[in-house]
Every structure is written in structure tokens, then in C-alpha cells.
Design a protein around this motif. Structure first.
Motif, PDB file in Angstrom:
ATOM      1  N   ALA A 215       0.822  -1.218   0.000  1.00 30.77           N
ATOM      2  CA  ALA A 215       0.000   0.000   0.000  1.00 30.77           C
ATOM      3  C   ALA A 215       0.852   1.263   0.000  1.00 30.77           C
ATOM      4  N   PRO A 249       2.006   4.024   3.572  1.00 33.75           N
ATOM      5  CA  PRO A 249       0.710   3.345   3.414  1.00 33.75           C
ATOM      6  C   PRO A 249      -0.332   4.068   4.258  1.00 33.75           C
ATOM      7  N   PHE A 254      -4.457   1.200   1.391  1.00 31.61           N
ATOM      8  CA  PHE A 254      -4.679  -0.240   1.595  1.00 31.61           C
ATOM      9  C   PHE A 254      -5.904  -0.710   0.819  1.00 31.61           C
ATOM     10  N   ARG A 257      -4.956  -0.694  -2.788  1.00 27.01           N
ATOM     11  CA  ARG A 257      -4.015  -1.781  -3.038  1.00 27.01           C
ATOM     12  C   ARG A 257      -4.790  -3.086  -3.258  1.00 27.01           C
TER      13      ARG A 257
END
Lengths: 401, 401
Positions: A215, A249, A254, A257
Motif C-alpha cells: 500500500a 501506506p 490499503f 491496493r
């Protein structure tokens, strides 16, 4: 400093360091590197602008001081749908603070230093699956490791699941990854604690290919406790991110991702997930772009399987219980499925005659009466059973064996 | 001795002993008692003959020496489909050995002695669901216990499963039966060891209604190890069979008994089952007559859950993980289902602004740059977060809390 103000020789050199095998269009590659730090992952307005003008053209327009009206007109013309000036204005406001300065050169310097490669959609080797994300797709990918594993993605499965995995979930993750590697699959995941880490580990231990999507930037391995695991993934497979080096991240990243994991692989399997696990987000992405989605059941008494059961119950995820069944998500069913235990009396007469046979000899009439079948049916069935060695006949009648 | 040769007063008396509350049509009830010992469960030719002539008429025809041709013509005329003379001949061969003698009077004598009741489809209280079996339905039912529980079948669920249940399966059977009883459901099952027994036991312990369908006569409790359990089911609920007293359970009768469990209840739930468990046969019957079918998932490492997973994977059984979800099979979904974790950025901006906030104060411009959002969006989102008490503003900017 605007891109136009940077000497093209510097751009070419910076790009060559992260794209040693592909010298074509360094300006476009550089512009994608810039955009990957300007637009947050999944920014479809950026995707639309780049689709219309190319990354370099869109970046030049941004530097030249796009007005919201001009951008809105471009987006409307190229998409065929009316894009409001307010949408364009917000996009420009989002992008402008990040587009100034020499951020991209710094990203490229760190990347080159660390051996990171920059990959763009026109590359010979590019994970084609992510193109299914359309305008929400990644503008570029920053990768560590061998490009060979990218070629294996047409036969890949994403194994994802809860960080707070149970022993059961970790066991299934290991068995599944090892079994899929044995069947020639590459394992895609997110390098998180719990299920993700186990899936990568088992893939590596089985000598299989594996890709971890992060991420944040690939120069900052996350989570830090998986530093050595990620080094091993880098050595045998690939670590990839759509964000440039140095990027942190964030929760948003996230979630975005997860769309790369779902799109890069051919199918997604959730091994363990609580009712509100982030893995359900990956599953949602997979379903949204039409990828097969599997979920592994577990004890209904385990909260760590509740999300999987929810996917099966409410979102049509396929219940998968073995590596074979996971592979079937991609390659279709094998032909060893058994027929439904039929409620039709297809072998009804056989069962009824067998019920009426014992170790004591019986006449055909007795067997007919006991089985409720006609004498003719009993006779023909006894003949078959005799051929099979299940029934035998003597002077006093028929018996088992 | 043919029925015609038995004094009608004897018939009336024998029937009154097993039908004390319903004196109507003793001849028809007697004929159904006879047929229940003549035709094996699920004999659709007998079902067709009885539908055409009534049980008494069909029995009289049988005693008068039906020819295969006459029977075939009757069956063809009444069903509208051509029935082969061979089919009729086989049926007559099946029935004739059992139709002679005073079998039925003996069945009735044993039944009366044991307190067994004879129930026929025209009864005021009859499990209507079994009529969905059509010509394969039971000709009569022999029951022990209170008829009250039959009235509760419109809100009933069959809980079935492997004899070789695990501790997990038995736990789920108990929890499910107790939970369904709490929700006003009657529990239908087959009194077998393992799941069935646990389901009945928990229903009794919770003060709920429960019915056990047996594969042999209700005067012979089977399995014998469940003798005391079946006595308790008899005392609070009902034990039922379509076979007359004295009948042995055979494999065929177990398979046919399963169709009664599936048809008498409003939905069937398989709690644990091996890949080839007899419970899958009950599931097949439920599906065949359009009853909702649920299966409880379990560890994929447990062979005792493999049949359940197979039902979910291959036969569209609903994955059920709680008594609530089982109840939903009958009464429809409750409204507390949660929305799919969306991959759409519905709360995307909120997440991104939160990501950019920390305990250190930041300017709106900084937050806009960190979050990749426009200043206007950040401002409005910060306003909302402030209202919720999640963000606060001071002289040096915005921070969490």
C-alpha cells in the motif's frame, strides 16, 4: 520545478536507471512516474485525463495552468459524458500541490538506488489484469524483483485473509498456496500478517512464484515484521506498488491496493475473514471486475470465518475447500465430480433385493415378498448380483456372498 | 383372507382402536392400513391406483384378480400417460404376495396394543407437506405421541446429519435445535445416532416440539440405543412411520423415510455429512420438491463437513451458520443484513482526510496535499469530522481528537 524546466537528458538518465531494458519514450514514462505521485490510487479523473492526452500531455497541461473549464471540456469530450466544472476544479486542486517541485526526480533517485523498476502499461511485460480496472487502474507500477513472475499471472490466484488469522486459517493458507503452486499457479497477496504472509511463505517454500502488492512505496517494507519475508519475495518473486518510493501506506491506499491484488490475479480466494475484514474489500473488487471469487468455509463457531460465510451466503462466492477447488475457479471444473446422490430409484431394486438377502438361503418368492418386488425383477437382479459375486444360489435358495 | 371376506364389524372395531377420534370411512382407512403393508414406501404405481380407485377400490380390484392389462388401462386412463402392461404386471407381482392373509389385522392389533394411531391423508390433522410428494407420498402414517405437534409443521425445520458426527457437529446440532425452538420452530429428524439424536434431544430439552420419522414400524424403536430418547419423543412429540407395526427398517426404507423428513418440514438443514452420507439423500429429496435447503459449513479439514460443503458448492444449498439463518430459510431474511463492504469511494474522502490528520496540528493546505484532495473537499470534511468530535481546530491548524 515543472517538467518542462527539467533538462530532457536528466529525465532520460533518471528513467534509464529504473527502466534499463526499455529506452522508448522516456518522457511519457517520466510523466507517469510523476502522476503516480500526484494522483492518489484509483483517481479516475486522472485516468481520464491521461487516457485523453497521454501522461506527458496531461502533465504539461497541468503545469501550464489548466482551468477547470478547459479540463472539464476535455474530460467531457473524451468520455462522452458531461463532467462538471466542479469535478475538474476539485481534481486540479488535488493535483496541483503535489505536481510542483522535484518530487518525481527524488522518487526516481531513491528507486534507482534501491534497484526499483518503473513499469508502465505499454510495457512488454505488464500485469494485463489491472487494465480491467479501466480509468481506475494504476498509472504505473514500481517493482522490486524479477519480471518473470509477471508473465505467470495468467495462471495466478490471490490468497487473502485476516491479519488476525487462527491456526486453522494459517494451516489452510499454507496448504492452499502449496497445492496451487504444485498445480502451476502463482500466488498473489498483500504481505500482511496472518493469511497473506502464510500464503507468500508457503509459495516460496514450494518454489512457486509470488507477488506482494504493497500500500506504500516498495522501498518501505510494510509491515516491518515482514521485512525478511518481503526480502525473500523480492529475491524469488516480486514486490509491487503503484505509489512511488517514500510513500506511506494509508488506510485509503490499503483499500486501493486491494483492487490491484484482485485485478492482477485471475481469481481471489478469501481464506479467513471476520465479518468486517479488509479482505472483504478485496473480494468486493474481484466481484466488481468479474473475477471469480472463492471463500473457504470454517467452523461457524469461529469469528475468523464469519466473513467467508457471509461472502458465500450473501455474495455468491464459491465455497472452496481445497487447492483443486481453488484452481477450478480459474481453469473450470475437472470431470471427477460425482453425481448428486439421487433420490430417484435408479438402483432401488438392487438395494431392495440386497436388503432381502441374508446369510440364510431364501427362495425367490420369499425374496420377492420381502423386497416388495416382482419375481421377474428379483430374478434378473439376483443374476446380476451373482455375476458380481455378491449373491450365490444353492439348493435351498439364494443367499449373500 | 381377502378384505371382502373379513366381517365389516371386525374392520370397524380394529380401525376404531387406532382411530378413536375419527369413525368416518373405516373401510377406506382399513384399506390404507393394508396398502401401507403391501406397497413399499414411494411405490408410485400403488399411489396412482389408489388415486384412481380409492384405497378400498384398488384393494378390492387386487383381491378380485386384476389382470395386468386392466390395471395398465386404469393407470393409463387416470394418469393420461401410457403405462406399459409390463409395469402393471410387475406391480401386481410385487403386491400380491403381501396382500394375502390377515397381515393388516395383525398390524392393527399390535398397533392398538401399543397405542399407535393410524393417520390418513383425509384426516383433519395430517402433515400436509408430504402431499407434495404426489404419487410417491405415504399412503398412511402410523404414529405414536400427540397429534398437536403435527399442527406445528408449518413452522418446522428438519435438522439432519451424519451418524458419525463430530463434537463440532453435535454442538451445532444442539445450538441450532435450541435456537430454532426459541424461535418457535418444531424440529423434524430421523432419530439416528449423531446429529439426528442431538437435534431431538436439544428440542426436548428446550421444551420444543419434535417429530422422528422411522424407517421401520413405530413399535420397534430403531436404533435400539435410542430407545429411551424415542420414548421421550413419543411423550412430548411424535414418532411416525409409513410402515405398519412389525416392519423392519431396510436400506430402501431409510432412503424413503428421508423423503418424509424432507417433505413434512418446511426446510431441511444438513449439519454434518460425509461426502456420501445418507443425509445428502434427504437433501436431494428436499431439493426435488422445492424445499429450501441449508447446509452448515465446518472446517475443510473435517471429513464430516465435506458433504455440507459439497451441497453448498454443487447443489446451491444455502450456507447457514446460526439458528437465525436457518429460520430465514422458512420465514425469509430479516432486515439486519449489512451492505456489501463497498469498493466504491463512498466514504473515500473521509478516510483520506482521517489518514492525513494526526495529533500534530496541520494546515488545511497540508492536509489537502497529504490526502490528495481539494482544499474545498478537505474543508467540508473537516467540518463534519469536527461535528463528530473526531477532529478539532486550533491556532496552528487541524488535528485529531
Amino acid at each position: 520545478m515543472n517538467m518542462a524546466e527539467i533538462d530532457s537528458a536528466i529525465i532520460t538518465e533518471a528513467i534509464r536507471a529504473v527502466r534499463p531494458d526499455d529506452a522508448a519514450e522516456p518522457g511519457e514514462a517520466f510523466a507517469r512516474a510523476v502522476w503516480s505521485g500526484v494522483a492518489e490510487p484509483g483517481d479516475s479523473v486522472a485516468g481520464l485525463a491521461i487516457a485523453a492526452l497521454g501522461a506527458e500531455g496531461a502533465l504539461a497541461a497541468l503545469h501550464e495552468g489548466w482551468t477547470a473549464e478547459r479540463l472539464a471540456k476535455l474530460l467531457s469530450d473524451s468520455s462522452g459524458e458531461e463532467v462538471a466544472a466542479a469535478t475538474a476544479a476539485q481534481a486540479l486542486e488535488r493535483w496541483t500541490p503535489r505536481a510542483k517541485g522535484d518530487f518525481a526526480l527524488e522518487h526516481l533517485r531513491v528507486a534507482a538506488h534501491r534497484g526499483v523498476r518503473l513499469r508502465v502499461p505499454s510495457d512488454r511485460v505488464w500485469p494485463e489484469g489491472v487494465d480491467d480496472l479501466g480509468l481506475h487502474g494504476p498509472i504505473a507500477l514500481w517493482t522490486l524483483g524479477s519480471e518473470d513472475v509477471l508473465r505467470t499471472l495468467p495462471r495466478s490466484i490471490a490468497l487473502v485473509g485476516a491479519r488476525a488469522a487462527t491456526g486453522y486459517g494459517e494451516h489452510i493458507a499454507m496448504e492452499s498456496a502449496a497445492g496451487l503452486v504444485d498445480r502451476g499457479f502463482t500466488i498473489v497477496s498483500g504481505a500482511a500478517y496472518g493469511i497473506d504472509g502464510m500464503a507468500h511463505r508457503a509459495a516460496l517454500a514450494s518454489g512457486g512464484g509470488t507477488i506482494a502488492f504493497l500500500a506504500g512505496g516498495v522501498d518501505r517494507f510494510y509491515p516491518s515484521g515482514h521485512d525478511s519475508l518481503l526480502r525473500r519475495i523480492e529475491a524469488s518473486g516480486m514486490v509491487a506498488s503503484e505509489l512511488p518510493c517514500g510513500s506511506s501506506p494509508t488506510r485509503w491506499r490499503f483499500l486501493q491496493r486491494n483492487r490491484l491484488i484482485a485485478a492482477a490475479s485471475r481469481a481471489t480466494v478469501v481464506i479467513e475473514a471476520g465479518r468486517r475484514s479488509g479482505s472483504l474489500n478485496t473480494a468486493g473488487h474481484a466481484a466488481a471486475i468479474g473475477r471469480p471469487l472463492g471463500a473457504v468455509p470454517g467452523p461457524v463457531t469461529s469469528a475468523a470465518s464469519a466473513g467467508c460465510h457471509r461472502l458465500i451466503r450473501e455474495y455468491d462466492a464459491t465455497c472452496v475447500t481445497s487447492a483443486d477447488e481453488m484452481a477450478e475457479l480459474v481453469i473450470g471444473p475437472s470431470d471427477d465430480r460425482l453425481a448428486m446422490p439421487s433420490s430417484a430409484p435408479y438402483d432401488a431394486e438392487r438395494v431392495r433385493v440386497l436388503d432381502a438377502l441374508s446369510n440364510r438361503s431364501r427362495s425367490i418368492d420369499d425374496i420377492a415378498r420381502l423386497s416388495g418386488l416382482s419375481v421377474a425383477t428379483v430374478q434378473s437382479m439376483l443374476g446380476l448380483l451373482e455375476l458380481e459375486g455378491i449373491a450365490s444360489v444353492g439348493e435351498s435358495g439364494w443367499r449373500r456372498g
